[in-house]
Motif scaffolding. Structure first.
Motif, PDB file in Angstrom:
ATOM      1  N   GLY A 182     -60.003 -66.391 -78.421  1.00 43.84           N
ATOM      2  CA  GLY A 182     -59.648 -65.779 -77.156  1.00 43.84           C
ATOM      3  C   GLY A 182     -60.721 -65.853 -76.095  1.00 43.84           C
ATOM      4  O   GLY A 182     -60.412 -66.056 -74.907  1.00 43.84           O
ATOM      5  N   ASN A 183     -61.980 -65.700 -76.477  1.00 38.98           N
ATOM      6  CA  ASN A 183     -63.048 -65.734 -75.475  1.00 38.98           C
ATOM      7  C   ASN A 183     -63.186 -67.113 -74.844  1.00 38.98           C
ATOM      8  O   ASN A 183     -63.446 -67.239 -73.637  1.00 38.98           O
ATOM      9  N   PHE A 184     -62.971 -68.165 -75.627  1.00 39.23           N
ATOM     10  CA  PHE A 184     -63.016 -69.522 -75.079  1.00 39.23           C
ATOM     11  C   PHE A 184     -61.782 -69.825 -74.229  1.00 39.23           C
ATOM     12  O   PHE A 184     -61.861 -70.521 -73.218  1.00 39.23           O
ATOM     13  N   GLN A 185     -60.641 -69.305 -74.645  1.00 34.17           N
ATOM     14  CA  GLN A 185     -59.421 -69.503 -73.874  1.00 34.17           C
ATOM     15  C   GLN A 185     -59.543 -68.879 -72.490  1.00 34.17           C
ATOM     16  O   GLN A 185     -59.139 -69.467 -71.479  1.00 34.17           O
ATOM     17  N   SER A 186     -60.126 -67.685 -72.425  1.00 30.69           N
ATOM     18  CA  SER A 186     -60.302 -67.001 -71.152  1.00 30.69           C
ATOM     19  C   SER A 186     -61.158 -67.813 -70.191  1.00 30.69           C
ATOM     20  O   SER A 186     -60.818 -67.979 -69.006  1.00 30.69           O
TER      21      SER A 186
END
Length: 214
Positions: A182-186
């Protein structure tokens, strides 16, 4: 006693505490210790051994502690076909991510970004601004994401930290097939949806621009 005179000796001790709460907590532990309590009961039955006691608190004149955060940088790098440069690392082999890493001592943030990308993928890039800034509160990192373009070089995984690297056609619809965290997707959603803002390096007295990424 020596010939009726009291032998006076000055004893100084300096103790370091994290803060006043730490000092009070330690003092309370001392008072609760059975040996201390026994000494307090018996101190009146022996000759006076302490003539004077004085306690002072010293405080630092500056903040000499390490910064709470370390800096990191990564890049949303596109080639002429609009494909995006991604890597897969040994310790996060479940996902692809944008190439980058920690800023080393003496480096600027953009220099670190370009160096890390070259080390991880073998290619040289130009940067055109920042698309987002993120704080990892677990590892205490501040992460700067740059927009950039492929400049030169052949893709390679020379670093033993990198399992795979390549240019991929990425969109909001298929991003999750490559990027699972999720942190990379954001960060990637912000990079593909937002225009970049400039980063300026300067000195003062007088104000002089060293370099500007925009």
């Amino acid at each position: 006693m020596a010939d009726g005179q009291i032998l006076k000796k000055k004893v100084e001790a300096i103790w370091e505490y994290k803060d006043m709460d730490d000092y009070y907590a330690i003092q309370q532990k001392v008072k609760d210790d059975p040996l201390f309590q026994l000494a307090q009961k018996n101190k009146h039955s022996i000759d006076q051994v302490i003539l004077e006691k004085k306690e002072e608190f010293l405080h630092s004149t500056g903040d000499y502690f390490d910064s709470k955060y370390s800096l990191a940088a990564c890049g949303w790098i596109e080639n002429k076909q609009g494909e995006v440069l991604l890597v897969k690392t040994e310790w996060r082999s479940d996902t692809y991510e944008m190439p980058g890493g920690i800023v080393e001592e003496g480096e600027s943030i953009d220099e670190a970004c370009k160096r890390e990308i070259k080390e991880e993928t073998g290619v040289e890039v130009t940067l055109s601004g920042i698309t987002g800034v993120y704080t990892n509160e677990t590892k205490r990192h501040i992460v700067f994401v740059f927009a950039g373009q492929y400049l030169d070089g052949q893709l390679s995984t020379q670093s033993n930290e990198i399992q795979d690297c390549g240019f991929f056609t990425i969109s909001k619809n298929n991003m999750c097939q490559y990027v699972t965290r999720g942190n990379f997707q954001s960060r990637m959603l912000d990079a593909m949806s937002s225009s970049s803002i400039p980063l300026e390096h300067f000195t003062v007295r007088p104000y002089t621009v060293i370099s500007r990424v925009e």
